[in-house]
Design an enzyme around this catalytic site. Structure first.
Site, PDB file in Angstrom:
ATOM      1  N   ASP A   1      -0.994   1.486  10.452  1.00 46.17           N
ATOM      2  CA  ASP A   1      -2.328   1.373   9.854  1.00 46.17           C
ATOM      3  C   ASP A   1      -3.095   2.644  10.189  1.00 46.17           C
ATOM      4  OD1 ASP A   1      -5.370   0.595  10.014  1.00 46.17           O
ATOM      5  OD2 ASP A   1      -4.416  -0.871   8.704  1.00 46.17           O
ATOM      6  N   ILE A   2      -3.557   3.363   9.139  1.00 43.48           N
ATOM      7  CA  ILE A   2      -4.289   4.619   9.353  1.00 43.48           C
ATOM      8  C   ILE A   2      -5.650   4.280   9.959  1.00 43.48           C
ATOM      9  CG2 ILE A   2      -5.283   6.638   8.216  1.00 43.48           C
ATOM     10  CD1 ILE A   2      -3.081   6.404   6.122  1.00 43.48           C
TER      11      ILE A   2
ATOM     12  N   GLU B   1      -4.249   0.820   3.402  1.00 48.79           N
ATOM     13  CA  GLU B   1      -3.805   1.906   4.265  1.00 48.79           C
ATOM     14  C   GLU B   1      -2.714   1.463   5.215  1.00 48.79           C
ATOM     15  OE1 GLU B   1      -7.462   0.053   6.218  1.00 48.79           O
ATOM     16  OE2 GLU B   1      -6.742   0.514   4.192  1.00 48.79           O
TER      17      GLU B   1
END
Length: 652
Positions: A520-521, A564
């Site tokens: 997960d960014i 994301e």
């Protein structure tokens, strides 16, 4: 324009039918009646009375068929005399009047056949109509022959006009269906060339055949003329020898002497009906042969009973020169001539004259008996006066030969006219057979070429359809592939999506160990809010390519899980190996130029889980464990990698 053509095509058969009716009334015969049937068939075809049209066409062709057979059948199969005998049941006129001329017969039959085939191009109707046109044109051409043709293969222009109207009507009603078809033209013109060649060959062969027959008949007439001239010279020479015999004696011949000498000459020349000795006083002293008429003339003085012959007899009695009477009616019956030859003794003194009576009918009968009477008639005449006749004069042919014959000072004429049946029986059938064969070969050539051209066109259309279908199949296959690709890949980043990832998880059920990483960014919402969604999309695409290149190198799968979030599947990797891969991706991301609006580098958080045990893969539990590990990484400050245990998940 099309309306005018349609109206013309409608009225032309009506006009042709009216013309055919007028011809039947004024000139009844097989030709005009068959023409009327064809005209009615054409008119019926416009009204779409198909059974009636069929009946009329078959009737017209059947009416003309015997005549066509008579043109084709060899003389040995069906003699001309037999055809004449069949025609005589109807009328004693020559058979030629009961059959249509050859070219008209073929033209009418081909026209009826075209109507019967309903002007269909695939059945050869265009070629049939063109053949009719050529046959009409051939009949219009005047022949340059030096003699009258034996067979009249053409008809008067009235019949040709009616047939031309029918032909024009057939063409106008069908041309619109034929126009623009290339395969029809490719079959039509070669067949037309063969058809024209066949007609030209027939014309030449027919002309040569009649010319040779004309020459043979003319040579026969000339031989008869030469034979007659030679016979005249022979009997005159013989009579002169007979008259000179008496120069060996001094006294007039006795009855027995005259009879003995005359008998030999009479045996050689049977048409000498009287060989008489005339005394100087013109009295008849001896006669031979001893017929009643000859004996009745004994003692009669010719100066008294035939004063018209005195001019010819008197010089002979005086011993001056021979003479002959004009053509007279003989006492024995029939026309003839009397030759008077001087009879002199050994001293050259006149003893009297030899009167030799020649009967023209017997002359002709003796001379021409070797000529069969059925072949024709020979006439021997003096101007308009008929002297002798031999042979049959019924049904005379068109050829007539006249030759001059000299009998002393008299110019006579020998005429020979062969009978029509005799001439036709000697005429070869090869030209007509070649004509019909040429028509059949041209028709078959058209059908073969048309079929091949049509099949070729259909093959080309099929090939084109197949090519179009193949292009469509390829296009659909490509679209299907694109649809399938889109269904299993992320449209933005181009890497695998959640669906593809789950399929790979199911495919890896038996692989152990198996690790799963959930990425997960960090603070990605700031990127979208501060730098815009386009920049955010660029960051996602860049990160996706980094992950895909790294995972492919390690035989893993990298997919976008949503937003994301990204996920990695690592078959055959233990936990430490998965951690190392996640750390490598972290280093690569850190070394990139991706940063937030405040300059902070872009980072991610990750949760790792490994399933070391065998058995059915608990996909949901693995995802839950990885998600919990990711949650811990975010909760502990982000930019971290946390490792989750499957046992912990099971215990919780």
């Amino acid at each position: 324009m099309l309306l005018l053509i349609a109206r013309a095509a409608h009225w032309l058969p009506i006009m042709a039918t009216c013309g055919a009716v007028a011809l039947v009334v004024t000139q009844p015969g097989v030709t005009t009646f068959a023409l009327l049937l064809v005209a009615l068939a054409q008119l019926s075809s416009y009204k779409r009375y198909r059974p009636f049209t069929f009946l009329l066409c078959v009737s017209a062709m059947g009416l003309l068929l015997p005549g066509l057979v008579s043109y084709l059948a060899p003389e040995k199969w069906l003699a001309t005399a037999q055809w004449q005998a069949l025609a005589s049941w109807v009328h004693p006129a020559p058979f030629e009047r009961f059959r249509a001329p050859l070219l008209m017969t073929l033209a009418l039959q081909l026209s009826a056949l075209a109507i019967l085939l309903r002007q269909r191009a695939r059945l050869g109707a265009p070629l049939l109509l063109f053949a009719v046109l050529l046959l009409i044109g051939l009949q219009l051409i005047e022949s340059n022959r030096a003699f009258t043709p034996l067979l009249h293969y053409a008809v008067p222009w009235h019949s040709l006009l009616v047939l031309s109207l029918l032909l024009l009507s057939q063409y106008l009603s069908s041309a619109r269906h034929w126009r623009g078809k290339r395969y029809l033209a490719n079959a039509f013109w070669p067949a037309c060339a063969l058809l024209i060649a066949g007609l030209l060959l027939w014309k030449q062969l027919h002309f040569e055949a009649e010319k040779k027959l004309h020459l043979r008949v003319e040579e026969r007439a000339q031989r008869a003329t030469q034979q007659l001239s030679q016979e005249i010279d022979s009997h005159l020479s013989a009579m002169r020898r007979f008259a000179r015999i008496w120069q060996l004696q001094t006294s007039p011949p006795t009855y027995q002497q005259w009879t003995d000498q005359a008998a030999g000459y009479r045996q050689d020349f049977s048409y000498l009906i009287n060989i008489a000795f005339v005394a100087p006083d013109s009295g008849i002293r001896h006669v031979y042969p001893f017929t009643i008429l000859n004996l009745s003339t004994l003692g009669r003085r010719l100066f008294n009973v035939q004063p018209a012959g005195r001019e010819a007899l008197e010089p002979a009695l005086l011993g001056e020169h021979e003479g002959s009477t004009d053509i007279i009616q003989l006492l024995q019956g029939g026309p003839g001539v009397i030759h008077y030859l001087p009879v002199l003794n050994a001293d050259g003194a006149p003893l009297g004259a030899a009167a030799i009576v020649v009967s023209f009918p017997l002359f002709a009968e003796a001379l021409f008996t070797q000529l069969p009477a059925s072949e024709g008639v020979i006439r021997w005449h003096n101007g308009t006066r008929l002297l002798a006749k031999h042979g049959d004069s019924t049904h005379p042919g068109p050829w007539h030969f006249d030759y001059p014959i000299n009998l002393l000072d008299k110019a006579l004429t020998l005429s020979y006219q062969p009978r029509w049946e005799h001439l036709v029986s000697r005429l070869p059938r090869l030209p007509t057979i070649s004509l019909v064969t040429g028509l059949l070969l041209a028709y078959l050539l058209y059908l073969v070429l048309y079929t091949f051209q049509r099949l070729g066109q259909q093959h080309r259309v099929m090939q084109k359809s197949n090519a179009t279908l193949q292009q469509e199949i390829q296009k659909r296959s490509k679209l299907q592939q694109e649809v399938e690709w889109l269904a299993r890949h992320d449209e933005l980043t181009g890497i695998a999506n959640r669906r593809f990832f789950l399929e790979q998880v199911e495919a890896s059920q038996s692989v152990r160990p198996l690790s799963l990483i959930l990425f997960d960014i960090d603070y990605f919402k700031r990127v979208n809010d501060q730098q815009g969604h386009l920049v955010g999309d660029e960051f996602l695409c860049f990160f996706a390519q980094l992950g895909q290149s790294l995972l492919e190198h390690n035989d893993g799968v990298f997919a976008r899980y949503g937003g994301e979030e990204f996920v990695a599947l690592l078959p055959g990797h233990h936990g430490p190996s998965a951690v190392n891969i996640a750390m490598e991706l972290r280093r690569r991301l850190a070394s990139s130029d991706l940063a937030h609006a405040d300059g902070q580098p872009l980072t991610f958080s990750a949760g790792i889980v490994t399933c070391p045990r065998s058995g059915k893969l608990p996909t949901a539990r693995m995802m839950q464990a990885a998600d919990e590990a990711l949650y811990h990484a975010k909760h502990n400050g982000r930019n971290r990698i946390e490792y989750g245990e499957m046992d912990t998940v099971e215990g919780g």
